[in-house]
Design a protein around this motif. Structure first.
Motif, PDB file in Angstrom:
ATOM      1  N   ILE A  77      10.711 -11.236  44.390  1.00 43.61           N
ATOM      2  CA  ILE A  77      10.749  -9.918  43.744  1.00 43.61           C
ATOM      3  C   ILE A  77       9.897  -9.938  42.480  1.00 43.61           C
ATOM      4  O   ILE A  77       9.125  -9.005  42.223  1.00 43.61           O
ATOM      5  CB  ILE A  77      12.205  -9.498  43.438  1.00 43.61           C
ATOM      6  N   ALA A  78      10.010 -11.010  41.703  1.00 39.19           N
ATOM      7  CA  ALA A  78       9.223 -11.121  40.473  1.00 39.19           C
ATOM      8  C   ALA A  78       7.723 -11.132  40.782  1.00 39.19           C
ATOM      9  O   ALA A  78       6.933 -10.532  40.046  1.00 39.19           O
ATOM     10  CB  ALA A  78       9.620 -12.378  39.705  1.00 39.19           C
ATOM     11  N   GLY A  79       7.335 -11.800  41.859  1.00 41.44           N
ATOM     12  CA  GLY A  79       5.927 -11.817  42.254  1.00 41.44           C
ATOM     13  C   GLY A  79       5.431 -10.431  42.613  1.00 41.44           C
ATOM     14  O   GLY A  79       4.326 -10.030  42.204  1.00 41.44           O
ATOM     15  N   ARG A  80       6.242  -9.698  43.376  1.00 41.15           N
ATOM     16  CA  ARG A  80       5.858  -8.320  43.717  1.00 41.15           C
ATOM     17  C   ARG A  80       5.807  -7.462  42.460  1.00 41.15           C
ATOM     18  O   ARG A  80       4.913  -6.620  42.301  1.00 41.15           O
ATOM     19  CB  ARG A  80       6.827  -7.739  44.744  1.00 41.15           C
ATOM     20  N   ALA A  81       6.748  -7.661  41.557  1.00 38.16           N
ATOM     21  CA  ALA A  81       6.775  -6.877  40.313  1.00 38.16           C
ATOM     22  C   ALA A  81       5.501  -7.102  39.506  1.00 38.16           C
ATOM     23  O   ALA A  81       4.918  -6.150  38.986  1.00 38.16           O
ATOM     24  CB  ALA A  81       7.998  -7.257  39.481  1.00 38.16           C
ATOM     25  N   GLU A  82       5.064  -8.346  39.432  1.00 37.51           N
ATOM     26  CA  GLU A  82       3.848  -8.631  38.671  1.00 37.51           C
ATOM     27  C   GLU A  82       2.636  -7.979  39.320  1.00 37.51           C
ATOM     28  O   GLU A  82       1.791  -7.389  38.628  1.00 37.51           O
ATOM     29  CB  GLU A  82       3.638 -10.136  38.531  1.00 37.51           C
ATOM     30  N   ARG A  83       2.545  -8.063  40.650  1.00 33.98           N
ATOM     31  CA  ARG A  83       1.397  -7.452  41.341  1.00 33.98           C
ATOM     32  C   ARG A  83       1.388  -5.933  41.173  1.00 33.98           C
ATOM     33  O   ARG A  83       0.332  -5.339  40.995  1.00 33.98           O
ATOM     34  CB  ARG A  83       1.437  -7.799  42.830  1.00 33.98           C
ATOM     35  N   ILE A  84       2.548  -5.312  41.211  1.00 41.52           N
ATOM     36  CA  ILE A  84       2.622  -3.851  41.205  1.00 41.52           C
ATOM     37  C   ILE A  84       2.651  -3.270  39.793  1.00 41.52           C
ATOM     38  O   ILE A  84       2.012  -2.251  39.525  1.00 41.52           O
ATOM     39  CB  ILE A  84       3.846  -3.381  42.019  1.00 41.52           C
ATOM     40  N   THR A  85       3.396  -3.909  38.883  1.00 45.52           N
ATOM     41  CA  THR A  85       3.564  -3.335  37.545  1.00 45.52           C
ATOM     42  C   THR A  85       2.781  -4.067  36.474  1.00 45.52           C
ATOM     43  O   THR A  85       2.651  -3.567  35.360  1.00 45.52           O
ATOM     44  CB  THR A  85       5.049  -3.330  37.125  1.00 45.52           C
ATOM     45  N   LEU A 135       7.676 -11.626  34.944  1.00 47.51           N
ATOM     46  CA  LEU A 135       9.002 -12.025  34.474  1.00 47.51           C
ATOM     47  C   LEU A 135       9.027 -13.527  34.178  1.00 47.51           C
ATOM     48  O   LEU A 135       8.620 -14.330  35.015  1.00 47.51           O
ATOM     49  CB  LEU A 135      10.064 -11.708  35.529  1.00 47.51           C
ATOM     50  N   PRO A 136       9.530 -13.916  33.003  1.00 56.92           N
ATOM     51  CA  PRO A 136       9.669 -15.349  32.712  1.00 56.92           C
ATOM     52  C   PRO A 136      10.818 -15.944  33.533  1.00 56.92           C
ATOM     53  O   PRO A 136      11.653 -15.213  34.086  1.00 56.92           O
ATOM     54  CB  PRO A 136       9.985 -15.377  31.211  1.00 56.92           C
ATOM     55  N   ASP A 137      10.864 -17.263  33.603  1.00 55.27           N
ATOM     56  CA  ASP A 137      11.893 -17.938  34.398  1.00 55.27           C
ATOM     57  C   ASP A 137      13.306 -17.511  34.023  1.00 55.27           C
ATOM     58  O   ASP A 137      14.164 -17.355  34.893  1.00 55.27           O
ATOM     59  CB  ASP A 137      11.770 -19.460  34.275  1.00 55.27           C
TER      60      ASP A 137
END
Length: 143
Positions: free
Chosen positions: A91-99, A103-105
């Motif tokens: 989810i964090a990977g998708r969030a970074e690509r889209i937004t 997100l940090p660890d």
């Protein structure tokens, strides 16, 4: 998506607290979780929703997310749930690509904790096949 949960996201968006792409991303992720048979409702995913929306927004705004004393405890709680941590990383990977917000660890672990709670409140065949996630930590927002 349940009406109350959709309203939560709509209020974040309409009050200008979050950007449209964050609201759309979180809505899409919640719908994807529901499509796997998880019980995604205001009761089960309200805190997950608010936490993810606000974390992504803070990062988009260039704010740092400070480490917390609870971070180590959360990581320890998740030690026996690697599949939940992996789902949070996806989810964090998708969030970074889209937004554009990475997100940090520590935030990924908090997201994983919320996902474990969601699993705990979902049918046994949803996602992990267990329906009973380990969750001894608070089910509320991060301190």
């Amino acid at each position: 998506m349940e009406e109350k949960l959709a309203l939560r996201i709509l209020l974040f968006r309409e009050t200008g607290q979050v950007r449209p792409e964050v609201a759309e991303f979180v809505s899409g992720e919640l719908e994807a979780l529901a499509a796997t048979g998880r019980t995604v409702s205001e009761e089960t995913a309200g805190m997950l929703t608010s936490h993810l929306v606000m974390a992504l927004t803070r990062l988009q705004n260039g704010e740092s997310i400070a480490a917390s004393d609870a971070d180590r405890h959360v990581a320890d709680e998740l030690a026996d749930r690697p599949e939940v941590v992996e789902r949070a990383r996806e989810i964090a990977g998708r969030a970074e690509r889209i937004t554009g917000a990475a997100l940090p660890d520590s935030e990924i672990n908090f997201l994983a904790m919320h996902l474990a709670v969601l699993d705990r409140h979902s049918p046994t065949d949803a996602g992990t096949g267990t329906g009973t996630g380990t969750h001894r930590h608070l089910e509320g927002e991060r301190p």
